[in-house]
Write a protein that holds these residues in place. Structure first.
Motif, PDB file in Angstrom:
ATOM      1  N   GLY A  56      13.559 -36.954  -6.752  1.00 44.15           N
ATOM      2  CA  GLY A  56      13.718 -36.662  -5.489  1.00 44.15           C
ATOM      3  C   GLY A  56      14.541 -35.385  -4.873  1.00 44.15           C
ATOM      4  N   LEU A  57      14.640 -34.430  -5.810  1.00 45.22           N
ATOM      5  CA  LEU A  57      15.425 -33.223  -5.807  1.00 45.22           C
ATOM      6  C   LEU A  57      14.336 -32.402  -4.994  1.00 45.22           C
ATOM      7  CD1 LEU A  57      17.143 -32.272  -8.813  1.00 45.22           C
ATOM      8  CD2 LEU A  57      18.216 -33.056  -6.787  1.00 45.22           C
ATOM      9  N   GLN A  58      14.690 -31.605  -3.866  1.00 45.56           N
ATOM     10  CA  GLN A  58      13.757 -30.882  -3.310  1.00 45.56           C
ATOM     11  C   GLN A  58      13.758 -29.399  -4.151  1.00 45.56           C
ATOM     12  OE1 GLN A  58      11.947 -31.986  -0.541  1.00 45.56           O
ATOM     13  NE2 GLN A  58      13.351 -33.849  -1.246  1.00 45.56           N
ATOM     14  N   PHE A  59      14.822 -29.084  -4.512  1.00 43.24           N
ATOM     15  CA  PHE A  59      15.006 -27.745  -5.187  1.00 43.24           C
ATOM     16  C   PHE A  59      15.700 -27.976  -6.666  1.00 43.24           C
ATOM     17  CE2 PHE A  59      16.244 -23.411  -6.265  1.00 43.24           C
ATOM     18  CZ  PHE A  59      15.049 -22.772  -5.909  1.00 43.24           C
ATOM     19  N   ILE A  60      15.604 -27.622  -7.797  1.00 46.84           N
ATOM     20  CA  ILE A  60      16.323 -27.662  -8.722  1.00 46.84           C
ATOM     21  C   ILE A  60      17.338 -26.299  -8.861  1.00 46.84           C
ATOM     22  CG2 ILE A  60      16.277 -28.085 -11.401  1.00 46.84           C
ATOM     23  CD1 ILE A  60      13.276 -29.198 -10.884  1.00 46.84           C
ATOM     24  N   THR A  61      18.629 -26.633  -8.801  1.00 48.46           N
ATOM     25  CA  THR A  61      19.453 -25.521  -9.275  1.00 48.46           C
ATOM     26  C   THR A  61      19.804 -25.572 -10.417  1.00 48.46           C
ATOM     27  OG1 THR A  61      21.153 -27.332  -8.304  1.00 48.46           O
ATOM     28  CG2 THR A  61      20.304 -25.354  -6.680  1.00 48.46           C
ATOM     29  N   PRO A  62      20.050 -24.383 -11.041  1.00 46.52           N
ATOM     30  CA  PRO A  62      20.362 -24.084 -12.439  1.00 46.52           C
ATOM     31  C   PRO A  62      21.854 -24.392 -13.055  1.00 46.52           C
ATOM     32  CG  PRO A  62      20.412 -22.046 -11.400  1.00 46.52           C
ATOM     33  CD  PRO A  62      20.203 -23.148 -10.527  1.00 46.52           C
ATOM     34  N   TYR A  63      21.923 -24.574 -14.327  1.00 44.78           N
ATOM     35  CA  TYR A  63      23.121 -24.356 -14.877  1.00 44.78           C
ATOM     36  C   TYR A  63      23.078 -23.088 -15.338  1.00 44.78           C
ATOM     37  CZ  TYR A  63      23.377 -29.702 -15.725  1.00 44.78           C
ATOM     38  OH  TYR A  63      23.532 -31.068 -15.583  1.00 44.78           O
ATOM     39  N   GLY A  64      24.422 -22.614 -15.183  1.00 42.55           N
ATOM     40  CA  GLY A  64      24.918 -21.205 -15.552  1.00 42.55           C
ATOM     41  C   GLY A  64      25.662 -20.985 -17.076  1.00 42.55           C
ATOM     42  N   ASN A  65      25.178 -21.997 -17.859  1.00 40.90           N
ATOM     43  CA  ASN A  65      26.010 -21.851 -19.211  1.00 40.90           C
ATOM     44  C   ASN A  65      25.615 -20.604 -20.012  1.00 40.90           C
ATOM     45  OD1 ASN A  65      25.300 -24.730 -18.500  1.00 40.90           O
ATOM     46  ND2 ASN A  65      26.806 -25.305 -20.137  1.00 40.90           N
ATOM     47  N   TRP A  66      24.375 -20.261 -20.088  1.00 36.25           N
ATOM     48  CA  TRP A  66      24.208 -19.225 -21.028  1.00 36.25           C
ATOM     49  C   TRP A  66      23.982 -17.688 -20.037  1.00 36.25           C
ATOM     50  CZ3 TRP A  66      24.960 -22.072 -24.531  1.00 36.25           C
ATOM     51  CH2 TRP A  66      24.255 -22.987 -24.765  1.00 36.25           C
ATOM     52  N   GLU A  67      25.010 -16.858 -20.577  1.00 35.00           N
ATOM     53  CA  GLU A  67      25.383 -15.708 -19.753  1.00 35.00           C
ATOM     54  C   GLU A  67      24.034 -15.061 -19.224  1.00 35.00           C
ATOM     55  OE1 GLU A  67      28.316 -12.282 -20.766  1.00 35.00           O
ATOM     56  OE2 GLU A  67      27.607 -13.425 -22.548  1.00 35.00           O
TER      57      GLU A  67
END
Ligand code: ADP
Length: 557
Positions: free
Chosen positions: A453-464
């Protein structure tokens, strides 16, 4: 549920005869003591994968037994027995690897080697900033130890605070603090491993008897061996060192909000510059308020806070199949930012103030109309009530389990799911690439019938240096749905590979697919993994099939 003995599986790489299994159990009992050998079904079931897409089906990989050694010597003896009787083992440390297989083996019938009893914190060196721990030490154990002994060091903890410090690192887990510490395998320094033949090695500088640099200098002489034991099945790791960050004076979160869909590439370029320069040193969290993606930490508040009622105007756009950029007027009319980036800092307040001022200057230059506000500020040591209640406690190095509430019954998931499995693709830190990935993956997930149902997939910022883009699915008790989800996520891995976006850590159900996309030069890397396995563990007793690795020497000699 009936209580009874679980039969060892046949034909899973190792043929286990009932006779050999019985003999092995007796031999294991002599090593670890009868009370640390578990064969009853109700005990075995505690080692299943609670989130498994195979739950209660014939393909659910249940162990045949579990044993819990208390020392390195006992593990050496277990290896010898397993080799001579051809018994497959599956080592776990705390076994909380939920979403990536939990405590279950890849193959049914393995004997789980539960290392929870080996839970000594061997050393914490406050001055040099490191610890040396055994497999059974959880993040809670280490946190409590630091606190009770007033040691001014901070942990980097992942979502499962009850997980093993060592196990999480071996499976490439990550946390939410400073970039130098939140990549948990990267921050390890030296390990001790029992090989399948029962020999013990120490990586890094541990090979030097009496080494004073085992936990301070990562590279010993010759090839660095530590990487061999990460996401592999080449040995059982019995000790591991980790660098820990000195407890900072303070934490601060700055919030940047931008109004336009097309601001994204400039936001990410600026973020990359500031992070690669070490100016933003804490975990950055990108979210999209217009799409209701709350960022990594906001999901906890969403799950546990009051239920949200969907806006009919928003829903109408979704129903009309609007492109994600077409939500801009909707957002503008309501004053909702299109993007929100939270950036975090650790250190003395005066330094943070200057860093945040500089960040604002850079973002203002890069993104017209960017707005700034101060977020959460916190001084250390963390007061008990903050540690106990803050949704961002992991950013303060405090272990918690609240992150898991996002996959329990909650306000946006009133039906209890079984758990999650996911595919997380790794992108370079580039906004155009993120837009391409989000558009590709949302379309793919829709056509595969696994769209969330997401319109846009926002990312995780774990990896530098990267953006980590997840496609998440909820497992249920419906085998048909679970199969569709698993097949769909395997296809997402293939789509990612076709676009040059690798996946870095998979549930066992997806590990063969992951292996298959590493196809460079006739799959030379997976073949080398197998060749190493054949050399180190020719019978194949340790975690057979993990990450698709079996003792098959396919290398041209
Ligand atoms: P956590 O409790 O941190 O989630 P686990 O104990 O579940 O970690 O470990 C994650 C995975 O890493 C396990 O499924 C296993 O394959 C591997 N692993 C864990 N501990 C060891 C170990 N001591 N030696 C080798 N492999 C291990």
């Amino acid at each position: 549920m009936a209580v009874g003995r679980v039969e060892p599986a046949e034909g899973q790489g190792l043929e286990i005869s009932r006779e050999a299994f019985e003999t092995a159990l007796e031999a294991f009992a002599e090593v670890v003591g009868q009370e640390w050998v578990f064969v009853e079904r109700e005990d075995i079931l505690t080692y299943r994968d609670a989130y498994s897409p195979f739950i209660d089906t014939a393909s659910e990989p249940l162990p045949s037994a579990a044993i819990a050694p208390a020392s390195v010597e006992e593990i050496q003896a277990i290896m010898r027995i397993a080799n001579s009787l051809r018994i497959p083992l599956y080592p776990i440390s705390c076994g909380r690897n939920l979403a990536f297989g939990g405590s279950a083996p890849n193959q049914p019938g393995c004997v789980t080697v539960d290392l929870k009893r080996m839970n000594r914190i061997i050393e914490v060196n406050a001055k040099q900033g490191y610890c040396l721990v055994e497999p059974g030490v959880s993040y809670y154990d280490l946190y409590n130890y630091l606190r009770e002994n007033d040691i001014p060091l901070m942990l980097s903890v992942p979502d499962p605070g009850w997980g093993s410090v060592l196990g999480n690192a071996l499976d490439k887990g990550s946390g939410y603090t400073s970039a130098r510490y939140r990549n948990h395998f990267d921050t390890h320094c030296g390990m001790e491993v029992v090989l399948a033949n029962g020999e013990i090695i120490r990586t890094g500088n541990g090979g030097l008897p009496g080494s004073k640099a085992w936990q301070t200098f990562k590279f010993g002489y010759g090839p660095e061996l530590g990487g061999l034991f990460c996401q592999s099945n080449f040995g059982i790791v019995t000790k591991m060192g980790f660098w820990l960050m000195p407890r900072p004076e303070s934490f601060f979160e700055g919030v940047i909000e931008c109004k336009k869909a097309d601001d994204l590439p400039a936001i990410i370029d600026t973020w990359a510059y500031l992070e690669n320069s070490g100016i933003i040193d804490g975990f950055p969290d990108l979210s999209s308020p217009v799409f209701g993606t709350p960022g990594v930490f906001g999901t906890i508040g969403m799950a546990t806070g009051p239920a949200l009622s969907p806006d009919p105007a928003y829903q109408a756009l979704v129903d009309a199949g609007a492109h994600w950029r077409d939500f801009e007027p909707y957002a503008a009319e309501r004053g909702i930012p299109f993007w929100r980036l939270r950036v975090t800092f650790y250190g003395p307040k005066a330094i943070i103030r200057e860093k945040w001022a500089y960040c604002q200057e850079r973002f203002a230059r890069a993104v017209a109309g960017a707005e700034f506000s101060d977020g959460i500020a916190q001084t250390f040591p963390i007061p008990e009530e903050v540690a106990a209640t803050s949704d961002i406690a992991t950013m303060f190095g405090v272990p918690m389990l609240r992150g898991l509430s996002t996959v329990a019954r909650n306000n946006f998931m009133p039906d209890v799911p079984r758990g999650i499995i996911w595919t997380t693709l790794i992108l370079p830190k580039d906004g155009h690439e993120l837009i391409k990935a989000s558009e590709t993956l949302v379309a793919a997930a829709k056509s595969l019938g696994i769209w969330s149902g997401l319109q846009f997939i926002t990312p995780y910022g774990n990896w530098e240096r990267n953006l980590k883009v997840p496609v998440v699915g909820l497992t249920t008790d419906d085998p048909e749905w679970n199969a569709k989800l698993t097949d769909g996520l395997a296809e997402i891995i293939r789509i990612g590979a076709a676009n040059g976006w690798p996946e870095f850590r998979s549930h066992p159900a997806l590990q063969e697919t992951l292996r298959s996309v590493y196809a460079f030069e006739g799959s030379s890397v997976p073949r080398l993994h197998d060749t190493l396995k054949a050399a180190l563990d020719p019978v194949g007793i340790i975690a057979p099939g993990r990450y698709g690795i079996w003792p098959r020497d396919q290398w041209e000699h």
